[in-house]
Design an enzyme around this catalytic site. Sequence first.
Site, PDB file in Angstrom:
ATOM      1  CD  GLU A 103      -2.850  -1.253   2.310  1.00 10.44           C
ATOM      2  OE1 GLU A 103      -2.288  -1.590   3.371  1.00 10.44           O
ATOM      3  OE2 GLU A 103      -4.058  -1.029   2.222  1.00 10.44           O
ATOM      4  CD  GLU A 123      -3.349  -6.309   3.738  1.00 10.24           C
ATOM      5  OE1 GLU A 123      -3.327  -7.098   2.789  1.00 10.24           O
ATOM      6  OE2 GLU A 123      -2.795  -5.192   3.703  1.00 10.24           O
TER       7      GLU A 123
HETATM    8  N1  T1G Z   1       4.481  -7.407  11.800  1.00 10.51           N
HETATM    9  C1  T1G Z   1       5.264  -7.731  12.844  1.00 10.51           C
HETATM   10  N2  T1G Z   1       6.172  -8.733  12.849  1.00 10.51           N
HETATM   11  C2  T1G Z   1       6.269  -9.452  11.707  1.00 10.51           C
HETATM   12  C3  T1G Z   1       5.486  -9.181  10.568  1.00 10.51           C
HETATM   13  C4  T1G Z   1       4.569  -8.093  10.650  1.00 10.51           C
HETATM   14  N3  T1G Z   1       3.822  -7.737   9.616  1.00 10.51           N
HETATM   15  N4  T1G Z   1       5.832 -10.079   9.607  1.00 10.51           N
HETATM   16  C5  T1G Z   1       6.787 -10.863  10.128  1.00 10.51           C
HETATM   17  N5  T1G Z   1       7.056 -10.488  11.385  1.00 10.51           N
HETATM   18  C6  T1G Z   1       8.052 -11.093  12.276  1.00 10.51           C
HETATM   19  C7  T1G Z   1       7.739 -12.530  12.624  1.00 10.51           C
HETATM   20  O1  T1G Z   1       6.842 -12.569  13.725  1.00 10.51           O
HETATM   21  C8  T1G Z   1       9.113 -13.047  12.954  1.00 10.51           C
HETATM   22  O2  T1G Z   1       9.429 -12.547  14.259  1.00 10.51           O
HETATM   23  C9  T1G Z   1      10.017 -12.319  11.976  1.00 10.51           C
HETATM   24  O3  T1G Z   1       9.278 -11.155  11.559  1.00 10.51           O
HETATM   25  C10 T1G Z   1      10.356 -13.126  10.744  1.00 10.51           C
HETATM   26  O4  T1G Z   1       9.112 -13.605  10.219  1.00 10.51           O
HETATM   27  C11 T1G Z   1      -2.479  -1.771   6.911  1.00 10.51           C
HETATM   28  C12 T1G Z   1      -3.178  -4.012   8.185  1.00 10.51           C
HETATM   29  C13 T1G Z   1       7.332 -11.320   5.775  1.00 10.51           C
HETATM   30  C14 T1G Z   1       6.984 -13.387   4.382  1.00 10.51           C
HETATM   31  O5  T1G Z   1       0.686 -10.391   6.618  1.00 10.51           O
HETATM   32  O6  T1G Z   1       4.234 -13.290   5.738  1.00 10.51           O
HETATM   33  O7  T1G Z   1      -0.226  -4.641   6.578  1.00 10.51           O
HETATM   34  O8  T1G Z   1       9.798 -14.781  15.352  1.00 10.51           O
HETATM   35  O9  T1G Z   1       9.601 -16.046  10.587  1.00 10.51           O
HETATM   36  O10 T1G Z   1       9.572 -16.932   6.979  1.00 10.51           O
HETATM   37  O11 T1G Z   1      -3.402  -2.997   5.161  1.00 10.51           O
HETATM   38  O12 T1G Z   1       6.797 -13.027   8.073  1.00 10.51           O
HETATM   39  O13 T1G Z   1      11.741 -13.454  14.479  1.00 10.51           O
HETATM   40  O14 T1G Z   1      10.461 -12.637  16.498  1.00 10.51           O
HETATM   41  O15 T1G Z   1       7.695 -15.287   9.087  1.00 10.51           O
HETATM   42  O16 T1G Z   1      11.161 -15.071   6.195  1.00 10.51           O
HETATM   43  C15 T1G Z   1       0.368  -7.701   6.289  1.00 10.51           C
HETATM   44  C16 T1G Z   1       3.234 -11.313   7.445  1.00 10.51           C
HETATM   45  C17 T1G Z   1       0.180  -7.228   7.704  1.00 10.51           C
HETATM   46  C18 T1G Z   1       3.034 -10.363   6.284  1.00 10.51           C
HETATM   47  C19 T1G Z   1       8.743 -13.301   6.155  1.00 10.51           C
HETATM   48  N6  T1G Z   1       1.623  -8.407   6.170  1.00 10.51           N
HETATM   49  N7  T1G Z   1       4.583 -11.833   7.466  1.00 10.51           N
HETATM   50  O17 T1G Z   1       8.705 -14.701   6.305  1.00 10.51           O
HETATM   51  O18 T1G Z   1      10.105 -14.930   8.389  1.00 10.51           O
HETATM   52  S1  T1G Z   1      -1.384  -6.466   7.929  1.00 10.51           S
HETATM   53  C20 T1G Z   1       1.673  -9.739   6.389  1.00 10.51           C
HETATM   54  C21 T1G Z   1       4.947 -12.839   6.599  1.00 10.51           C
HETATM   55  C22 T1G Z   1      -1.257  -5.025   7.060  1.00 10.51           C
HETATM   56  C23 T1G Z   1      -2.365  -3.018   6.100  1.00 10.51           C
HETATM   57  C24 T1G Z   1      -2.537  -4.265   6.899  1.00 10.51           C
HETATM   58  C25 T1G Z   1       6.336 -13.368   6.786  1.00 10.51           C
HETATM   59  C26 T1G Z   1       7.338 -12.818   5.760  1.00 10.51           C
HETATM   60  P1  T1G Z   1      10.432 -13.410  15.199  1.00 10.51           P
HETATM   61  P2  T1G Z   1       9.059 -15.069   9.586  1.00 10.51           P
HETATM   62  P3  T1G Z   1       9.947 -15.477   6.913  1.00 10.51           P
END
Ligand code: T1G
Length: 640
Positions: A103, A123
């Site tokens: 976004e 999302e």
């Molecule tokens: N927020 C906070 N922490 C996050 C995070 C996030 N969005 N994504 C990953 N982490 C942390 C995770 O908990 C872990 O922490 C570390 O990063 C590595 O993650 C406004 C409302 C990016 C593909 O849904 O899909 O944006 O265990 O082990 O396998 O419209 O993480 O090391 O302490 O998964 O390499 C939308 C979610 C949010 C992406 C990386 N975004 N993340 O995968 O590592 S909602 C998502 C993932 C949003 C807007 C809306 C995956 C990754 P720790 P990992 P990975």
Amino acid sequence: MTVSVTRTGAIARVTIDNPPVNAASHAVRSGLMKAVADCEADAAVTAVILHCAGRTFVAGADIREFDAPPQEPHLPDVIAAIEGASKPWIAVLHGTVLGGGLELAMGCHARVAAPGTRLGLPEVNLGLIPGAGGTVRLPRLVPADVALTMIAGGKPVPADAALASGLIDAVAGGDLLDAATALAGDVTPEPTLDRAVRAPQDRDAFDRQAATLVAKARGQVSVAEAVRAVERALDLPAAEALAAERAAFLDLKGHPQARALRYIFFAERGTLSDPRCKGATRPVEQVAVVGGGTMGSGIAAACLFAGLTVHLMERDAPAASAGSMRVAQILDGAVTRGRMTQGARDSLQMRFSASAAPADLAQADLVIEAVFEDRDAKTEVFAMLDAQTRADAILATNTSYLDVTALARTVADPSRVIGLHFFAPAHIMKLLEIVVPDGVADDVVATAAALSKRLGKTAVLAGVCDGFIANRVLTAYRQEADALIEGGASPYEVDAAMRGFGMPMGVFEMQDLSGLDIGWAARKRRAAAGVPGYRPAPISDALCEAGWFGRKTGRGWYRYDEGAAAPCPDVAALLARHRPDRPIDADRIMARILGAMQREGAAILDEGIAARASDIDVAMVAGFGFPRWRGGPMFLSDTP
Ligand code: T1G
């Protein structure tokens, strides 16, 4: 510094540095707001490049902030400030540009991505919809059907598809910042929102696509909300659509399904937090698999897909050849389904060998046995492995219930033995139970944890017991289902209740698929071993005694005359002979099924078989399709 601004000539460079994934935290949003103001105020700046340090561009809003009250500046406001800037902002993208990260990039005036970048709005997988303009800007950059699939399907797209659809302006190898600088002179600061939506050519087809996505959601409300948001973007002025999107997003944030999906997201990332998973590992590049049946060939394929070199060993040449055929068929299937090119498939084949010669195991870093589920057979294999493998090779068993500690004690060095319990089909099912026997070396546990990540598995640590975690819970709710039909319920209403709850299939459909004879053999084994908690299932036994083993015999709980499953009149007659029909409603059925899961989960925790309740939920979601948007049986027991 979470957000820093540097200037080279007339080009300002805004760098976000918020490890591990540059989540759009409050600090990032505040820093970006200041960067917009600074770049607008600096007369020398004619264009701005926005990029991230580390392994990825912004991978979304910071999910950890969702349960706290939202703090200004809100992401939509940051994006609006960038979009409304008087100077062009070019987003330089790499890694996984997801959610709020995409976004943010769509609020910029141009986008350049590195090869291999993946871009998405996932999302819905968190029970939400994009809440920072994604549903309104995306259909202005890409065709509506592409936007609908990305937003309601929640799956990222690769950079080349993003370029083809119009989501990004270039894919650049080499120095991305140079590419963005070269592009900056041609970019005007036209707001994305000022563009017209790319309306569907065929609205009926679009509506059918939307209906299909909602039907596949199996009750997850965010998908239907995502469809409605895209429809608003097509039908309403941008400002109205934005306001409605924000309201829907904020409403969903507090929804039980969103809370459950956030719970399981972090639960999946916490299963290997045991210190032993984080220590030194042994190198694993050469894997041997003993046993080329369904499980062995699936495990071999999973290892090949992960780039490992695999040797399959069987008892004789014909069996080795049959196992090789099964592996080749799995690789061919990956090409047929478009998962990989024929060339990639053929290069995997080059890393595969098979034989019946134990001496071929000498190179293996890790050996996984997947022979017949019999203690003596596995003990014999381990004796051979003890003699034929390097002393530092890890020996793993794929057993689904045998005592791994006892098996380890049959070899000279038990510390190198561990359980790796895959679920069929092993190259597809996400769940991997790492069964930790007494005396195993810490680096063997760490190596198994690292291997699970390399295989793309969702792994949980399990203690040694009959059934470990997932199968123990499965046995418990299968027994409860048997009790329900012995009490008068029909298998068809039990299955319907479970499907209505969001399970991929009912417990009786599942037995027909895997074969009733498997459960029958397990019941006989448990009865003979006096396993605690064992309960007879006379009705299920009666079907087995009649040879009705399910799909493979054309009938089980259901008939499969024309392939499709239909209730079987003979089963109804058999039930009537055993007990009077006493229908029970779906809520009562699910209360009993969930109760059985939760009681077994509590016992698993009490016995120390699972480290935490959320691991049991992760196992049920990844192993048996428990609906993610309900969190898991243990989550539900804590949720009013
Ligand atoms: N927020 C906070 N922490 C996050 C995070 C996030 N969005 N994504 C990953 N982490 C942390 C995770 O908990 C872990 O922490 C570390 O990063 C590595 O993650 C406004 C409302 C990016 C593909 O849904 O899909 O944006 O265990 O082990 O396998 O419209 O993480 O090391 O302490 O998964 O390499 C939308 C979610 C949010 C992406 C990386 N975004 N993340 O995968 O590592 S909602 C998502 C993932 C949003 C807007 C809306 C995956 C990754 P720790 P990992 P990975």
